[in-house]
Design an enzyme around this catalytic site. Structure first.
Site, PDB file in Angstrom:
ATOM      1  N   GLU A 187     -22.089   1.907  -4.791  1.00 42.22           N
ATOM      2  CA  GLU A 187     -22.124   0.647  -4.981  1.00 42.22           C
ATOM      3  C   GLU A 187     -22.162  -0.319  -4.015  1.00 42.22           C
ATOM      4  OE1 GLU A 187     -19.974   1.234  -9.534  1.00 42.22           O
ATOM      5  OE2 GLU A 187     -18.606   1.104  -7.650  1.00 42.22           O
ATOM      6  N   HIS A 206     -19.370   1.003  -1.552  1.00 40.91           N
ATOM      7  CA  HIS A 206     -18.295   1.859  -2.341  1.00 40.91           C
ATOM      8  C   HIS A 206     -19.156   3.224  -2.550  1.00 40.91           C
ATOM      9  CE1 HIS A 206     -15.567   3.233  -5.741  1.00 40.91           C
ATOM     10  NE2 HIS A 206     -14.950   3.345  -4.888  1.00 40.91           N
ATOM     11  N   SER A 233     -11.922   0.928  -3.492  1.00 35.77           N
ATOM     12  CA  SER A 233     -12.079   1.177  -4.791  1.00 35.77           C
ATOM     13  C   SER A 233     -11.792   0.171  -5.655  1.00 35.77           C
ATOM     14  CB  SER A 233     -11.323   2.553  -5.376  1.00 35.77           C
ATOM     15  OG  SER A 233     -11.691   3.569  -4.521  1.00 35.77           O
ATOM     16  N   ASN A 254     -15.864   2.864 -11.982  1.00 35.00           N
ATOM     17  CA  ASN A 254     -14.363   3.065 -12.125  1.00 35.00           C
ATOM     18  C   ASN A 254     -13.849   2.106 -13.169  1.00 35.00           C
ATOM     19  OD1 ASN A 254     -14.044   4.742  -9.999  1.00 35.00           O
ATOM     20  ND2 ASN A 254     -13.257   3.438  -8.497  1.00 35.00           N
TER      21      ASN A 254
HETATM   22  P1  NAD Z   1      -7.308   9.267   2.832  1.00 36.98           P
HETATM   23  O1  NAD Z   1      -5.801   8.791   2.830  1.00 36.98           O
HETATM   24  O2  NAD Z   1      -7.637  10.715   2.810  1.00 36.98           O
HETATM   25  O3  NAD Z   1      -7.564   8.781   4.331  1.00 36.98           O
HETATM   26  C1  NAD Z   1      -7.322   7.623   5.113  1.00 36.98           C
HETATM   27  C2  NAD Z   1      -7.651   7.912   6.773  1.00 36.98           C
HETATM   28  O4  NAD Z   1      -7.416   6.541   7.234  1.00 36.98           O
HETATM   29  C3  NAD Z   1      -6.550   8.709   7.079  1.00 36.98           C
HETATM   30  O5  NAD Z   1      -7.115   9.642   7.918  1.00 36.98           O
HETATM   31  C4  NAD Z   1      -5.763   7.886   8.121  1.00 36.98           C
HETATM   32  O6  NAD Z   1      -5.162   8.562   9.069  1.00 36.98           O
HETATM   33  C5  NAD Z   1      -6.404   6.903   8.333  1.00 36.98           C
HETATM   34  N1  NAD Z   1      -6.009   5.591   8.860  1.00 36.98           N
HETATM   35  C6  NAD Z   1      -4.972   4.869   8.468  1.00 36.98           C
HETATM   36  N2  NAD Z   1      -4.650   3.933   8.935  1.00 36.98           N
HETATM   37  C7  NAD Z   1      -5.755   3.609   9.854  1.00 36.98           C
HETATM   38  C8  NAD Z   1      -6.080   2.762  10.942  1.00 36.98           C
HETATM   39  N3  NAD Z   1      -5.122   1.595  11.130  1.00 36.98           N
HETATM   40  N4  NAD Z   1      -7.020   2.996  11.683  1.00 36.98           N
HETATM   41  C9  NAD Z   1      -7.892   4.079  11.557  1.00 36.98           C
HETATM   42  N5  NAD Z   1      -7.585   5.022  10.577  1.00 36.98           N
HETATM   43  C10 NAD Z   1      -6.547   4.783   9.772  1.00 36.98           C
HETATM   44  O7  NAD Z   1      -7.860   8.151   1.981  1.00 36.98           O
HETATM   45  P2  NAD Z   1      -9.071   8.314   1.127  1.00 36.98           P
HETATM   46  O8  NAD Z   1      -8.959   9.146  -0.108  1.00 36.98           O
HETATM   47  O9  NAD Z   1     -10.159   8.817   2.224  1.00 36.98           O
HETATM   48  O10 NAD Z   1      -9.343   6.839   0.920  1.00 36.98           O
HETATM   49  C11 NAD Z   1      -9.824   5.833   1.709  1.00 36.98           C
HETATM   50  C12 NAD Z   1     -10.629   4.624   1.035  1.00 36.98           C
HETATM   51  O11 NAD Z   1     -11.607   4.986   0.292  1.00 36.98           O
HETATM   52  C13 NAD Z   1      -9.646   3.731   0.166  1.00 36.98           C
HETATM   53  O12 NAD Z   1      -9.785   2.294   0.097  1.00 36.98           O
HETATM   54  C14 NAD Z   1      -9.987   4.465  -1.209  1.00 36.98           C
HETATM   55  O13 NAD Z   1      -9.705   3.542  -2.378  1.00 36.98           O
HETATM   56  C15 NAD Z   1     -11.428   4.494  -1.107  1.00 36.98           C
HETATM   57  N6  NAD Z   1     -12.193   5.649  -1.951  1.00 36.98           N
HETATM   58  C16 NAD Z   1     -11.564   6.672  -2.244  1.00 36.98           C
HETATM   59  C17 NAD Z   1     -12.022   7.791  -3.163  1.00 36.98           C
HETATM   60  C18 NAD Z   1     -11.337   8.999  -3.488  1.00 36.98           C
HETATM   61  O14 NAD Z   1     -11.721   9.667  -4.413  1.00 36.98           O
HETATM   62  N7  NAD Z   1     -10.265   9.448  -2.652  1.00 36.98           N
HETATM   63  C19 NAD Z   1     -13.354   7.303  -3.613  1.00 36.98           C
HETATM   64  C20 NAD Z   1     -13.860   6.260  -3.313  1.00 36.98           C
HETATM   65  C21 NAD Z   1     -13.248   5.415  -2.688  1.00 36.98           C
END
Ligand code: NAD
Length: 565
Positions: free
Chosen positions: A154, A142, A121, A192
């Site tokens: 995106e 994204h 993000s 964002n």
């Molecule tokens: P989250 O913490 O819910 O999930 C992350 C997952 O990655 C977990 O299940 C974790 O176990 C796993 N993980 C960690 N290290 C790992 C590895 N080395 N190999 C494999 N899996 C691994 O996070 P999220 O909210 O899903 O965010 C993930 C990404 O998406 C981030 O870059 C975030 O900025 C982006 N994002 C989030 C949102 C949101 O609203 N939460 C929206 C758009 C983009």
């Protein structure tokens, strides 16, 4: 010709990754879904099963299709299983070291033409791309939360991303049924970058005690038609994520309005990260629940109307002025009448005193509450102050000047209240009730009680330029104009991003055309003049369009058909 990708992978099956895997599988692709250990993989599988199960129970998905979708996803803890993938999206936590490690591992495991996409993000896709030996094959993809529902993707190309890779990913986004917008690598991308400045501003408003969290949220839901209020949305996104995104935006823009508000910092330090922690701006019934429980800040219903003066009749003084003001008042008059309140409606030309007013001036003089519309001229309040009976409340519905100015002019400052009918168009959605520095709390309570009687939701707003709704909405519109001016994205793409990524009822340029560019410019000038914050200065492009007569829909030209797009 874009490649038709059929074998894809997702790394990290949290909030976003599990949803992305579901989106791919729904489009018929074969998906390898990876997380660190069995527990995390089970959680990821659980996410997909719950989400598709919900779709079945709502009748939106066939049970057989649900089974097919789940069976197209191969869950695993081994990255080596991605050796056949044509494209992999990483959705691991937002930490540059972690993402770089995952991307380098993928670089080793996957064939050289595999596309590596990041769902980041806020991190720089360019910076991530150079941690691999194939920066030309790295791209941002994204998605928005929840990925199966929100339509926007995106597509972020860096200066090094190969055009064929961009084409392949654009084609994939279309196959997923998403609205794809392709943009360069800039902090916050489109959605964002426009959303978080606004969210941060809303936090500052609460932090500075200009308004309560409930009033800010209600004002934006009702007055701007947004699906959620900004503080509830921050709790959903997670305060840690918000802090991270704002921090990156600030480092890139050096715009003070992007510096994470101290309150966000404190909530993060205290571990109050929002819904996922059970508490953020609000307290939730349990983790992951949307149900808010009462806490110290939750207001007691009806408290705002305590101490109200009795209102038996209403007067309306409509000065010939902006049509929107007159329309909104016209909507309020029948509501008052149907609540059993007689209304004395008096019309005035600007600059005239009571002797030149037409209509039941005696009724106005005997009213308990007088609403003034169509003017910001304190002289009108001076005239009314000498005319109305003792104890009558005078309510200013225009918002060009602070309430305290009308109060001071009226000669009865304790009786003057602001009643700003917020929101674009003539629909009455929410009233911002403003007590000026000299206003008696009983007078403000009278206006709250009146709103309750005519069934108009009301919030308590500060005596500041733009109150709540305009103060939060117009800087966001101005930021959108600046983004267009910087040629980062087209007006159509920016509109599409806000509608399909954030669920806004319309995009910023459609809204600017509707409100009127001249009206927007006037509000933005007022907001800027109040605090002289450089980030609030009206965008030069907006000034130029107004000068050129491109005023929006009512002028037949604005953003949508101007050369600016
Ligand atoms: P989250 O913490 O819910 O999930 C992350 C997952 O990655 C977990 O299940 C974790 O176990 C796993 N993980 C960690 N290290 C790992 C590895 N080395 N190999 C494999 N899996 C691994 O996070 P999220 O909210 O899903 O965010 C993930 C990404 O998406 C981030 O870059 C975030 O900025 C982006 N994002 C989030 C949102 C949101 O609203 N939460 C929206 C758009 C983009």
């Amino acid at each position: 010709m874009a490649r038709e990708l059929s074998e894809v992978g997702v790394v990290g099956l949290g909030t976003m990754g599990a949803g992305i895997a579901e989106v791919f599988a729904r489009a018929g692709l074969s998906v390898t879904a990876v997380d660190v250990d069995d527990a995390a993989v089970q959680r990821g599988r659980g996410h997909v099963e719950k989400s598709t199960g919900r779709a079945v129970s709502r009748g939106r998905l066939d049970p057989a299709d649900r089974d097919a979708i789940v069976s197209r996803i191969r869950f695993t803890t081994s990255m080596d299983d991605l050796a056949q993938a044509e494209l992999v999206v990483e959705a691991v936590p937002e930490r540059v070291d972690l993402k770089a490690a995952v991307l380098s591992a993928l670089d080793r495991i996957c064939p050289p033409d595999t596309i590596l996409a990041t769902n980041t993000s806020s991190l720089s896709v360019t910076e991530l791309s150079v941690t691999t030996g194939r920066p030309g094959k790295v791209i941002g993809m994204h998605f928005f939360n929840p990925a199966p529902v929100m339509k926007l993707v995106e597509v972020v190309r860096t200066v090094g991303t190969e055009p064929a890779v961009v084409e392949d990913v654009e084609a994939l986004a279309a196959r997923l049924g998403k609205v794809g917008v392709t943009i360069g690598d800039r902090a916050g991308f489109i959605a964002n970058a426009l959303l978080f400045g606004y969210l941060n501003h809303a936090v500052a408003m609460v932090e500075d005690r200009y308004a309560s969290r409930e009033d800010v949220d209600a004002a934006m839901r009702l007055g701007a038609g947004l699906p959620m209020g900004p503080l509830a949305l921050l709790d959903l996104i997670g305060l840690d994520t918000a802090h991270q995104i704002l921090g990156t935006m600030y480092r890139q823009s050096r715009n003070r309005l992007h510096a994470p508000s101290p309150l966000i910092e404190q909530l993060v330090t205290a571990g109050l990260l929002g819904r996922k922690a059970g508490r953020g701006f609000y307290t939730y019934a349990d983790r992951h629940s949307a149900e808010v429980v009462a806490d110290a800040q939750t207001p007691v219903a009806g408290a705002a109307a305590a101490g109200a003066r009795p209102v038996r009749s209403v007067g309306v003084l409509a000065v010939a002025g902006p049509k929107a003001d007159a329309d909104r008042l016209d909507a309020l008059v029948p509501a008052a009448a149907s609540a059993g309140l007689p209304v004395a409606r008096v019309l005035a030309e600007p600059g005239t005193g009571p002797e030149g007013w037409t209509g039941p001036v005696a009724g106005l003089a005997n009213a308990d509450l007088v609403l003034v519309a169509g003017t910001d001229d304190p002289a009108v309040f001076a005239a009314l102050g000498g005319l109305v009976q003792d104890g009558a409340v005078l309510a200013a519905t225009s918002s060009g000047r602070p309430v305290v100015e009308h109060a001071a002019a009226s000669g009865r400052p304790a009786d003057v209240v602001g009643l700003h009918l917020a929101g674009p168009g003539s629909a009455l959605r929410v009233a911002e009730v403003v007590a000026g520095l000299l206003t008696d709390p009983g007078a403000a309570a009278t206006v709250h009680a009146f709103c309750a009687r005519v069934e108009l939701p009301a919030v308590t707003a500060p005596d500041r330029a733009g109150r709540i709704v305009d103060a939060l909405l117009f800087p966001y519109l101005n930021d959108a104009v600046r983004m267009l001016e910087a040629r980062y994205a087209t007006a159509d793409d920016i509109d599409a991003a806000m509608v399909s990524g954030c669920g806004y009822p319309m995009g910023p340029f459609e809204l600017l055309d509707l409100v009127g560019l001249d009206v927007a410019l006037a509000v933005e000038r007022q907001l800027y003049a109040e605090v002289r914050e450089p980030g609030l200065a009206p965008a030069p492009l907006l000034e130029h369009l107004v000068t050129a007569g491109h005023l929006g829909r009512r002028a037949g030209r604005g953003f949508r058909d101007s050369r600016a797009r």
